[in-house]
Design a protein around this motif. Structure first.
Motif, PDB file in Angstrom:
ATOM      1  N   ASN A  15     -10.176   5.484  -5.884  1.00 24.32           N
ATOM      2  CA  ASN A  15     -11.040   5.740  -4.731  1.00 24.32           C
ATOM      3  C   ASN A  15     -10.562   4.872  -3.567  1.00 24.32           C
ATOM      4  O   ASN A  15      -9.570   4.149  -3.693  1.00 24.32           O
ATOM      5  N   HIS A  16     -11.294   4.929  -2.441  1.00 25.20           N
ATOM      6  CA  HIS A  16     -10.823   4.237  -1.242  1.00 25.20           C
ATOM      7  C   HIS A  16     -10.788   2.719  -1.390  1.00 25.20           C
ATOM      8  O   HIS A  16     -10.134   2.021  -0.600  1.00 25.20           O
ATOM      9  N   TRP A  17     -11.495   2.180  -2.400  1.00 21.42           N
ATOM     10  CA  TRP A  17     -11.479   0.731  -2.580  1.00 21.42           C
ATOM     11  C   TRP A  17     -10.099   0.223  -3.011  1.00 21.42           C
ATOM     12  O   TRP A  17      -9.840  -0.979  -2.979  1.00 21.42           O
ATOM     13  N   ALA A  18      -9.228   1.129  -3.406  1.00 16.30           N
ATOM     14  CA  ALA A  18      -7.856   0.722  -3.735  1.00 16.30           C
ATOM     15  C   ALA A  18      -7.169   0.104  -2.531  1.00 16.30           C
ATOM     16  O   ALA A  18      -6.263  -0.728  -2.669  1.00 16.30           O
ATOM     17  N   TYR A  19      -7.597   0.498  -1.316  1.00 15.09           N
ATOM     18  CA  TYR A  19      -7.037  -0.094  -0.094  1.00 15.09           C
ATOM     19  C   TYR A  19      -8.099  -0.752   0.792  1.00 15.09           C
ATOM     20  O   TYR A  19      -7.808  -1.704   1.505  1.00 15.09           O
ATOM     21  N   SER A  20      -9.350  -0.273   0.729  1.00 15.15           N
ATOM     22  CA  SER A  20     -10.414  -0.897   1.528  1.00 15.15           C
ATOM     23  C   SER A  20     -10.726  -2.308   1.029  1.00 15.15           C
ATOM     24  O   SER A  20     -11.006  -3.214   1.824  1.00 15.15           O
ATOM     25  N   GLY A  21     -10.666  -2.491  -0.290  1.00 13.71           N
ATOM     26  CA  GLY A  21     -10.924  -3.816  -0.859  1.00 13.71           C
ATOM     27  C   GLY A  21      -9.946  -4.865  -0.352  1.00 13.71           C
ATOM     28  O   GLY A  21     -10.354  -5.946   0.112  1.00 13.71           O
ATOM     29  N   LEU A  27       0.826  -1.213   0.000  1.00 19.51           N
ATOM     30  CA  LEU A  27       0.000   0.000   0.000  1.00 19.51           C
ATOM     31  C   LEU A  27       0.862   1.265   0.000  1.00 19.51           C
ATOM     32  O   LEU A  27       0.440   2.307  -0.513  1.00 19.51           O
ATOM     33  N   PHE A  28       2.054   1.182   0.570  1.00 17.08           N
ATOM     34  CA  PHE A  28       2.935   2.351   0.577  1.00 17.08           C
ATOM     35  C   PHE A  28       3.295   2.790  -0.844  1.00 17.08           C
ATOM     36  O   PHE A  28       3.707   3.938  -1.052  1.00 17.08           O
ATOM     37  N   ALA A  29       3.170   1.864  -1.803  1.00 13.68           N
ATOM     38  CA  ALA A  29       3.461   2.192  -3.205  1.00 13.68           C
ATOM     39  C   ALA A  29       2.186   2.369  -4.023  1.00 13.68           C
ATOM     40  O   ALA A  29       2.255   2.520  -5.246  1.00 13.68           O
ATOM     41  N   THR A  30       1.008   2.332  -3.377  1.00 15.56           N
ATOM     42  CA  THR A  30      -0.280   2.484  -4.059  1.00 15.56           C
ATOM     43  C   THR A  30      -0.644   3.963  -4.154  1.00 15.56           C
ATOM     44  O   THR A  30      -0.752   4.644  -3.124  1.00 15.56           O
ATOM     45  N   PRO A  31      -0.830   4.505  -5.357  1.00 15.14           N
ATOM     46  CA  PRO A  31      -1.067   5.945  -5.518  1.00 15.14           C
ATOM     47  C   PRO A  31      -2.215   6.498  -4.675  1.00 15.14           C
ATOM     48  O   PRO A  31      -2.063   7.535  -4.022  1.00 15.14           O
ATOM     49  N   PHE A  83      -3.618   5.304  -1.913  1.00 20.13           N
ATOM     50  CA  PHE A  83      -3.286   5.239  -0.492  1.00 20.13           C
ATOM     51  C   PHE A  83      -2.296   6.349  -0.138  1.00 20.13           C
ATOM     52  O   PHE A  83      -2.407   6.989   0.911  1.00 20.13           O
ATOM     53  N   GLN A  84      -1.331   6.592  -1.010  1.00 24.99           N
ATOM     54  CA  GLN A  84      -0.364   7.658  -0.776  1.00 24.99           C
ATOM     55  C   GLN A  84      -1.048   9.021  -0.696  1.00 24.99           C
ATOM     56  O   GLN A  84      -0.720   9.852   0.166  1.00 24.99           O
ATOM     57  N   SER A 129      -7.982   7.464   8.510  1.00 19.21           N
ATOM     58  CA  SER A 129      -6.875   8.284   8.993  1.00 19.21           C
ATOM     59  C   SER A 129      -5.774   7.365   9.499  1.00 19.21           C
ATOM     60  O   SER A 129      -6.035   6.219   9.890  1.00 19.21           O
ATOM     61  N   LEU A 130      -4.566   7.865   9.501  1.00 18.56           N
ATOM     62  CA  LEU A 130      -3.430   7.050   9.936  1.00 18.56           C
ATOM     63  C   LEU A 130      -3.528   6.620  11.399  1.00 18.56           C
ATOM     64  O   LEU A 130      -3.232   5.466  11.713  1.00 18.56           O
ATOM     65  N   PRO A 131      -3.947   7.483  12.334  1.00 21.99           N
ATOM     66  CA  PRO A 131      -4.049   7.027  13.730  1.00 21.99           C
ATOM     67  C   PRO A 131      -5.021   5.862  13.915  1.00 21.99           C
ATOM     68  O   PRO A 131      -4.723   4.913  14.644  1.00 21.99           O
ATOM     69  N   VAL A 132      -6.180   5.924  13.254  1.00 19.38           N
ATOM     70  CA  VAL A 132      -7.162   4.827  13.368  1.00 19.38           C
ATOM     71  C   VAL A 132      -6.601   3.553  12.752  1.00 19.38           C
ATOM     72  O   VAL A 132      -6.749   2.457  13.300  1.00 19.38           O
TER      73      VAL A 132
END
Length: 539
Positions: free
Chosen positions: A228-234, A88-92, A94-95, A163-166
Motif C-alpha cells: 500500500n502507499h505506506w511503502a513510500y509514505s512511511g 524508492l525506484f526499486a520499491t515494487p 512505488f513502481q 502523483s509524480l508532478p506533485v
C-alpha cells in the motif's frame, strides 16, 4: 626561516613580530571586560592549541563537540531525501503507483527519475548561495532554525503526494532548503572547536551524510514489502523526526564566536567560548586569536563578499575548496543513491539488493570512523590522494568485469561487482568523503568561509545536476543500459582529479587559521605547507 608576511594588496613586507598584536586599552562591552589581551596571550593560545592532544581536546571542549554534532544533524536530512528516492525506484509499490510497465516489469521513466532527483542538487545550488547571506546577517543559529522549520513544512507535500508532478514539486521545494545545511554544518563545526578536534568534527559532516543514507536504506528495507502507499509514505513521514529533535534543542545552542567577533560583539563571543569549553578553561587567549585573525584578514583585504572569494588573495583557496568538493561527484558518489537499483539491474534478487544497499552504507559508516583515526595521525593531503587513487583502480576493475563474455548468465560477476562497490564505498568514506570537508573548511579564509563553502557547494551541486540527468540514461534498461561499464566514465574522471589533487592540495593539518592566512598570502608552493614555520611555531 623567514616569518614575514606579505600584504598583497599594498605590496608591503613586514615581520610578524613587528605586527601589532596588542589591543588599545580595556574595552567594556556588557558586563564583560574584553580587548585587554596582549599579543602574548594570542601566542599562548596558539602554542596551547598546537600542543593539545586529541584526548585532551575532548576533555577540554566536550560541549563544542556536542553542539557541532547537533548542527550537523541537518546533513542527515540532506542525505536522507535523495537516498530515499533512489531506493524508492526499486520499491515494487512505488513502481506500480508512479511508474509504467516495460518488458513485463514496472519501472519509473528516466525523465521522471531525473526530475525527482533534481530537487537535491538544484536545492544545493540555490540554497548554498541563499544560506550565506542570512548566516552573516543573522548568524548560524537563527539561519539553521529557520531552515529546519521550512524543511518540516515541505515534507507535508512529499507525504501527501500521489502523483509524480506533485512529488516533483515537493522534492524541488524541499531541496532548496536542504541545500543550506551543507553550508551551515561545516562552517559551524570549523568555528567552535580547537585544532585537535577540527579534523574529526568537520569530517563528521560526511558521517552524517552516510547516516542519512543508511537510515533511508534501513527504513526502505523495512517498508518495501508493504502493498500500500505506506511503502513510500512511511519513509517520507520519517523525515519529521529530525526537525522535532533540532527545534527542541536549538534555543540552547551557542552562536559561533567567530561570527560574533565579526559583528563586533566580543563580549558575546567570550560568553559563547565559555559555553563551548570546560569550566576551568581560560577563553580570553582564544578570543584574542579570533580577534587577531579577523584583524589580519582585514589587513590582507580578504574581504567578505562573493567577489572577494575570487580576488588574488583568496582565489587559490577558492579553487582548492571547489576542487575537493567537486571530486566527490566526479569520482562517483552519485552512484551511492543508485546502489540498490544498480544491484537489481546487475541481476541480484530484490531482497538481496536491498540488503546489499544497507550493507553498502554500513561499510561507509565504518570507513568514516576510520578516517577519524587517520586524521589524527596522518595529513589531509596523504589520506585524500591515497583514497582517490584507490577509487580510480576499483572503478576501472568494476568496469572491466562488465566486459566479460556472457556476462548476463554469470551471476558470480554481478556479485563480484557488488563486492567491489562495497570496497569502493569504504575507500571513499575514509578519504575523499570526510577529508573533503576538513580541507574545505581549513583552506577558506574565516571572513569568507560561508561564501567559499557556498560556492564550492554550488559548483559541486551543479555537477550533481549533470550526473542526475546522465545516470538514469546511462544505467536504465530502456536507455543505454551501461551497467558496470559506467566505471570507465567515473574512473577516467577520478584519474584526472587525482593528478589535480597531487599538485594543488596543500597540507593543512595542525595549522591555526591565522597561520593558514599567512601561508596562503605568501603564495607558498603546495609541497612547502607541511614544513613551513610561522612565527617560530612548528606545525
Amino acid at each position: 626561516m623567514d616569518t614575514g608576511t606579505k600584504d598583497t594588496a599594498h605590496g608591503r613586507e613586514r615581520s610578524l613580530d613587528e605586527r601589532d598584536r596588542s589591543f588599545d586599552g580595556d574595552v567594556l562591552k556588557g558586563d564583560i571586560k574584553v580587548g585587554a589581551v596582549s599579543g602574548d596571550a594570542a601566542r599562548e593560545a596558539t602554542a596551547r592549541e598546537h600542543q593539545m592532544t586529541f584526548v585532551e581536546a575532548v576533555k577540554t571542549y566536550p560541549t563544542a563537540i556536542g553542539w557541532s554534532m547537533f548542527f550537523s544533524m541537518g546533513i542527515i536530512m540532506t542525505a536522507f531525501d535523495p537516498q530515499l528516492l533512489g531506493q524508492l525506484f526499486a520499491t515494487p509499490r512505488f513502481q506500480q503507483d508512479f511508474g509504467y510497465k516495460f518488458e513485463g516489469k514496472w519501472i519509473i521513466a528516466a525523465p521522471w527519475q531525473t526530475g525527482l532527483l533534481m530537487g537535491s542538487p538544484i536545492g544545493q545550488v540555490v540554497g548554498a548561495f541563499a544560506a550565506s547571506y542570512p548566516m552573516e546577517y543573522f548568524g548560524r543559529k537563527k539561519t539553521f532554525g529557520a531552515c529546519v522549520i521550512l524543511t518540516a513544512a515541505f515534507v507535508f507535500i512529499q507525504f501527501f503526494a500521489r502523483s509524480l508532478p506533485v512529488l516533483v514539486v515537493g522534492e524541488l521545494l524541499g531541496g532548496l532548503v536542504l541545500g543550506t545545511y551543507a553550508v551551515i554544518a561545516p562552517a559551524y563545526a570549523s568555528e567552535v572547536c580547537p585544532i585537535a578536534l577540527r579534523g574529526v568534527l568537520t569530517s563528521y559532516v560526511n558521517l552524517c551524510f552516510v547516516m542519512g543514507q543508511l537510515v533511508a536504506n534501513g527504513i526502505i528495507a523495512g517498508t518495501q514489502r508493504l502493498d500500500n502507499h505506506w511503502a513510500y509514505s512511511g519513509p517520507f513521514a520519517a523525515q519529521w523526526l529530525w526537525p522535532l529533535i533540532i527545534l527542541i534543542g536549538l534555543p540552547f545552542a551557542p552562536e559561533s564566536p567567530w561570527w560574533l567577533v565579526r559583528q563586533g560583539r566580543d563580549a558575546d563571543a567570550e560568553k559563547a567560548l565559555r559555553r563551548l569549553a570546560a569550566s576551568h578553561v581560560d577563553v580570553k587567549p582564544t578570543l584574542a586569536v579570533i580577534i587577531e585573525t579577523d584583524r589580519l584578514e582585514q589587513e590582507l583585504e580578504a574581504g567578505s563578499t562573493y567577489m572577494d572569494c575570487f580576488k588574488k588573495i583568496n582565489l587559490r583557496r577558492t579553487e582548492i575548496a571547489i576542487g575537493v568538493y567537486s571530486i566527490q561527484v566526479i569520482s562517483g558518489i552519485y552512484l551511492v543513491g543508485y546502489a540498490t537499483y544498480f544491484f537489481t539491474l546487475a541481476g541480484l534478487p530484490t531482497d538481496q539488493a536491498f540488503n546489499m544497499g544497507v550493507g553498502f552504507l554500513a561499510v561507509g559508516f565504518v570507513g568514516t570512523l576510520l578516517s577519524w583515526v587517520l586524521l589524527i595521525y596522518f595529513g589531509r593531503r596523504v589520506i585524500y590522494n591515497f583514497g582517490l587513487a584507490c577509487l580510480v583502480v576499483l572503478l576501472l576493475i568494476i568496469a572491466s568485469l562488465d566486459c566479460a563474455p556472457n556476462y548476463a548468465n554469470r551471476s558470480g560477476i554481478s556479485w563480484a561487482q557488488a563486492g567491489l562497490l562495497l570496497v569502493w564505498n569504504f575507500c571513499y568514506d575514509f578519504s575523499v568523503g570526510p577529508v573533503c570537508f576538513v580541507i574545505l573548511c581549513e583552506v577558506s579564509a574565516t571572513k569568507v568561509r560561508s561564501k567559499t563553502i557556498a560556492i564550492a557547494t554550488a559548483v559541486q551541486a551543479a555537477l550533481g545536476i549533470v550526473m542526475t540527468i546522465a545516470i538514469p540514461y546511462l544505467v536504465n534498461p530502456d536507455q543505454l543500459n551501461a551497467r558496470g561499464k559506467i566505471g570507465f566514465f567515473f574512473g577516467g574522471l577520478a584519474f584526472i582529479s587525482l593528478i589535480w589533487a597531487y599538485f594543488r592540495i596543500p597540507e593543512t593539518k595542525g595549522r591555526t587559521y591565522e597561520e593558514l592566512d599567512i601561508m596562503f598570502s605568501k603564495g607558498l608552493a603546495t609541497k612547502e605547507f607541511k614544513t613551513y614555520v610561522v612565527d617560530g611555531v612548528h606545525p
